[in-house]
Design an enzyme around this catalytic site. Structure first.
Site, PDB file in Angstrom:
ATOM      1  N   HIS A  15       0.864  -1.172   0.000  1.00  0.00           N
ATOM      2  CA  HIS A  15       0.000   0.000   0.000  1.00  0.00           C
ATOM      3  C   HIS A  15       0.905   1.228   0.000  1.00  0.00           C
ATOM      4  CE1 HIS A  15      -3.991  -1.874   1.713  1.00  0.00           C
ATOM      5  NE2 HIS A  15      -3.668  -2.335   0.522  1.00  0.00           N
ATOM      6  N   GLU A  40       1.311   3.655   2.083  1.00  0.00           N
ATOM      7  CA  GLU A  40       1.982   3.919   3.356  1.00  0.00           C
ATOM      8  C   GLU A  40       3.099   2.901   3.599  1.00  0.00           C
ATOM      9  OE1 GLU A  40      -1.231   3.416   2.710  1.00  0.00           O
ATOM     10  OE2 GLU A  40      -2.536   4.414   4.155  1.00  0.00           O
ATOM     11  N   SER A  44      -7.418   7.358   3.758  1.00  0.00           N
ATOM     12  CA  SER A  44      -7.510   6.868   5.134  1.00  0.00           C
ATOM     13  C   SER A  44      -6.818   5.502   5.262  1.00  0.00           C
ATOM     14  CB  SER A  44      -9.000   6.751   5.485  1.00  0.00           C
ATOM     15  OG  SER A  44      -9.185   6.401   6.831  1.00  0.00           O
ATOM     16  N   CYS A  68      -5.695   1.814   5.952  1.00  0.00           N
ATOM     17  CA  CYS A  68      -6.358   0.536   6.214  1.00  0.00           C
ATOM     18  C   CYS A  68      -5.785  -0.075   7.501  1.00  0.00           C
ATOM     19  CB  CYS A  68      -6.129  -0.409   5.032  1.00  0.00           C
ATOM     20  SG  CYS A  68      -4.483  -1.175   5.063  1.00  0.00           S
ATOM     21  N   CYS A 107      -1.882  -0.782   7.338  1.00  0.00           N
ATOM     22  CA  CYS A 107      -1.029   0.403   7.439  1.00  0.00           C
ATOM     23  C   CYS A 107      -1.165   1.051   8.812  1.00  0.00           C
ATOM     24  CB  CYS A 107      -1.382   1.383   6.324  1.00  0.00           C
ATOM     25  SG  CYS A 107      -1.115   0.672   4.673  1.00  0.00           S
TER      26      CYS A 107
END
Ligand SMILES: [Zn+2]
Length: 161
Positions: A53, A55, A80, A82, A85
């Site tokens: 992802h 992040e 936002s 998950c 992360c």
């Protein structure tokens, strides 16, 4: 309308670069003071990765670091975070997270807040439009990204902590 934030803009630039590669347009940067230490973007599709992802990619690009470094950083992400992360943010005790938007997907913001992380949501239209357009074109890739089975909860599916 919020004024342009250079760090959120840098995260958005990562999201756009991911889109240009055929990936899911989500980007992140890790900032210390007024410096960007690392940049990342969602690379699930590009690299066939289960965990990249935006992040996670930024964290991995930052490399192995002492605990003290994470605690002086802010993570900027276009979406936002998950649960995966969020777990990494909590593990490394990153004290502040700035989120581009949380309407397309609401991650584990409440868990972050409960654990003392300062969470700021910018509700940025560009972040929403970038990912929204991708999801309309590629709903299955999006569902896979957030761990949903095909059609399980629709493109706007959200869950809390
Ligand atoms: Zn994630």
């Amino acid at each position: 309308m919020s004024s342009p934030d250079p760090f959120l803009e840098a995260a958005i630039a990562e999201a756009r670069a991911g889109l240009a590669e055929g990936g899911i347009p989500i980007g992140a940067v890790i900032v210390q003071g007024d410096q960007i230490l690392a940049r990342g973007r969602n690379r699930r599709i590009q690299w066939g990765s289960a965990i990249r992802h935006g992040e996670m990619d930024a964290l991995e690009n930052l490399g192995r670091q002492p605990a003290s470094l994470y605690r002086s950083c802010t993570l900027y992400t276009t979406l936002s975070p998950c649960p995966m992360c969020t777990g990494a943010i909590l593990l490394y005790r990153i004290p502040r997270v700035v989120i581009g938007e949380n309407r397309t997907f609401l991650g584990s913001e409440e868990l972050l807040r409960r654990c003392g992380v300062a969470v700021e949501v910018r509700d940025d239209a560009e972040c929403r439009e970038l990912l929204g357009a991708f999801i309309r074109r590629s709903p299955l890739a999006w569902e896979e990204d957030i761990g949903l089975r095909e059609g399980e909860r629709g493109a706007g599916g959200s869950f809390g902590p």
